[in-house]
Motif scaffolding. Structure first.
Motif, PDB file in Angstrom:
ATOM      1  N   ASN A   3       8.967  53.243  74.598  1.00  0.00           N
ATOM      2  CA  ASN A   3      10.259  52.946  73.980  1.00  0.00           C
ATOM      3  C   ASN A   3      11.392  52.994  74.992  1.00  0.00           C
ATOM      4  O   ASN A   3      12.305  52.165  74.944  1.00  0.00           O
ATOM      5  CB  ASN A   3      10.547  53.909  72.830  1.00  0.00           C
ATOM      6  CG  ASN A   3       9.795  53.547  71.575  1.00  0.00           C
ATOM      7  OD1 ASN A   3       9.375  52.405  71.390  1.00  0.00           O
ATOM      8  ND2 ASN A   3       9.625  54.505  70.696  1.00  0.00           N
ATOM      9  N   ARG A   4      11.349  53.935  75.925  1.00  0.00           N
ATOM     10  CA  ARG A   4      12.446  54.045  76.895  1.00  0.00           C
ATOM     11  C   ARG A   4      12.556  52.780  77.753  1.00  0.00           C
ATOM     12  O   ARG A   4      13.655  52.364  78.109  1.00  0.00           O
ATOM     13  CB  ARG A   4      12.292  55.296  77.752  1.00  0.00           C
ATOM     14  CG  ARG A   4      11.140  55.263  78.725  1.00  0.00           C
ATOM     15  CD  ARG A   4      11.092  56.511  79.619  1.00  0.00           C
ATOM     16  NE  ARG A   4       9.961  56.441  80.490  1.00  0.00           N
ATOM     17  CZ  ARG A   4       8.744  56.893  80.189  1.00  0.00           C
ATOM     18  NH1 ARG A   4       8.536  57.464  79.027  1.00  0.00           N
ATOM     19  NH2 ARG A   4       7.751  56.787  81.046  1.00  0.00           N
ATOM     20  N   ILE A   7      14.052  50.027  75.487  1.00  0.00           N
ATOM     21  CA  ILE A   7      15.484  50.276  75.314  1.00  0.00           C
ATOM     22  C   ILE A   7      16.241  49.848  76.567  1.00  0.00           C
ATOM     23  O   ILE A   7      17.279  49.180  76.480  1.00  0.00           O
ATOM     24  CB  ILE A   7      15.739  51.765  74.997  1.00  0.00           C
ATOM     25  CG1 ILE A   7      15.174  52.122  73.627  1.00  0.00           C
ATOM     26  CG2 ILE A   7      17.221  52.102  75.094  1.00  0.00           C
ATOM     27  CD1 ILE A   7      15.055  53.614  73.383  1.00  0.00           C
ATOM     28  N   ASN A  11      18.962  46.878  76.533  1.00  0.00           N
ATOM     29  CA  ASN A  11      20.337  47.219  76.884  1.00  0.00           C
ATOM     30  C   ASN A  11      20.815  46.454  78.114  1.00  0.00           C
ATOM     31  O   ASN A  11      22.007  46.156  78.232  1.00  0.00           O
ATOM     32  CB  ASN A  11      20.484  48.724  77.082  1.00  0.00           C
ATOM     33  CG  ASN A  11      20.455  49.479  75.766  1.00  0.00           C
ATOM     34  OD1 ASN A  11      20.590  48.897  74.689  1.00  0.00           O
ATOM     35  ND2 ASN A  11      20.260  50.774  75.844  1.00  0.00           N
ATOM     36  N   ILE A  45      10.458  46.325  68.949  1.00  0.00           N
ATOM     37  CA  ILE A  45      11.903  46.550  68.892  1.00  0.00           C
ATOM     38  C   ILE A  45      12.407  46.510  67.456  1.00  0.00           C
ATOM     39  O   ILE A  45      13.283  47.287  67.061  1.00  0.00           O
ATOM     40  CB  ILE A  45      12.705  45.609  69.817  1.00  0.00           C
ATOM     41  CG1 ILE A  45      14.100  46.200  70.029  1.00  0.00           C
ATOM     42  CG2 ILE A  45      12.769  44.192  69.286  1.00  0.00           C
ATOM     43  CD1 ILE A  45      14.881  45.597  71.167  1.00  0.00           C
ATOM     44  N   TYR A  48      11.575  49.760  65.971  1.00  0.00           N
ATOM     45  CA  TYR A  48      12.460  50.779  66.533  1.00  0.00           C
ATOM     46  C   TYR A  48      13.832  50.724  65.862  1.00  0.00           C
ATOM     47  O   TYR A  48      14.418  51.761  65.548  1.00  0.00           O
ATOM     48  CB  TYR A  48      12.578  50.595  68.049  1.00  0.00           C
ATOM     49  CG  TYR A  48      13.226  51.761  68.723  1.00  0.00           C
ATOM     50  CD1 TYR A  48      12.542  52.945  68.950  1.00  0.00           C
ATOM     51  CD2 TYR A  48      14.558  51.704  69.119  1.00  0.00           C
ATOM     52  CE1 TYR A  48      13.146  54.036  69.554  1.00  0.00           C
ATOM     53  CE2 TYR A  48      15.173  52.779  69.726  1.00  0.00           C
ATOM     54  CZ  TYR A  48      14.457  53.945  69.941  1.00  0.00           C
ATOM     55  OH  TYR A  48      15.069  55.019  70.531  1.00  0.00           O
ATOM     56  N   ALA A  53      17.138  53.101  65.754  1.00  0.00           N
ATOM     57  CA  ALA A  53      17.687  52.419  66.947  1.00  0.00           C
ATOM     58  C   ALA A  53      18.390  53.345  67.928  1.00  0.00           C
ATOM     59  O   ALA A  53      19.293  52.924  68.641  1.00  0.00           O
ATOM     60  CB  ALA A  53      18.609  51.284  66.524  1.00  0.00           C
ATOM     61  N   LEU A  56      19.849  52.306  71.585  1.00  0.00           N
ATOM     62  CA  LEU A  56      20.033  50.866  71.754  1.00  0.00           C
ATOM     63  C   LEU A  56      21.501  50.503  71.662  1.00  0.00           C
ATOM     64  O   LEU A  56      22.251  51.086  70.871  1.00  0.00           O
ATOM     65  CB  LEU A  56      19.286  50.084  70.667  1.00  0.00           C
ATOM     66  CG  LEU A  56      17.835  49.760  70.902  1.00  0.00           C
ATOM     67  CD1 LEU A  56      17.256  49.030  69.697  1.00  0.00           C
ATOM     68  CD2 LEU A  56      17.621  48.940  72.150  1.00  0.00           C
ATOM     69  N   THR A  61      21.266  45.846  68.303  1.00  0.00           N
ATOM     70  CA  THR A  61      20.927  46.059  66.893  1.00  0.00           C
ATOM     71  C   THR A  61      21.592  45.011  66.011  1.00  0.00           C
ATOM     72  O   THR A  61      20.978  44.525  65.062  1.00  0.00           O
ATOM     73  CB  THR A  61      21.293  47.484  66.432  1.00  0.00           C
ATOM     74  OG1 THR A  61      22.672  47.732  66.660  1.00  0.00           O
ATOM     75  CG2 THR A  61      20.472  48.520  67.176  1.00  0.00           C
TER      76      THR A  61
END
Length: 68
Positions: A3-4, A7, A11, A45, A48, A53, A56, A61
Motif C-alpha cells: 500500500n505504501r 500511495i 500521490n 487503489i 484502499y 484512503a 492519499l 480520492t
C-alpha cells in the motif's frame, strides 16, 4: 504491491497535476491511472479508497471516488 508504494505512486501523479485546474487535475489523474495501471493495481487503489484512503492525496480520492 505494498500500500505504501501504491500511495506514493498515486500521490506523485496528483502532485504532477496540482498546478492544473481542479477539473483538469481530476480528469488527468483518473485518465493516467486507468491508462497505465494494470487492473490489479486499480482494484487495490479502489479498495484502499473504500477503506478510508489514509495518506492519499484528496485529488486522487476525488478523481477515483465516483468513476470506477
Amino acid at each position: 504491491m505494498e500500500n505504501r508504494d501504491m500511495i506514493r505512486m498515486a500521490n506523485q501523479i496528483a502532485a504532477f497535476y496540482e498546478p492544473y485546474t481542479r477539473a483538469e487535475a481530476l480528469k488527468g489523474i483518473h485518465g493516467h491511472i486507468h491508462s497505465f495501471w494494470e487492473p490489479r493495481m486499480r482494484k487495490q487503489i479502489y479498495e484502499y479508497i473504500d477503506g478510508g484512503a489514509e495518506g492519499l492525496s484528496p485529488l486522487v480520492t476525488a478523481a477515483l471516488s465516483d468513476k470506477k
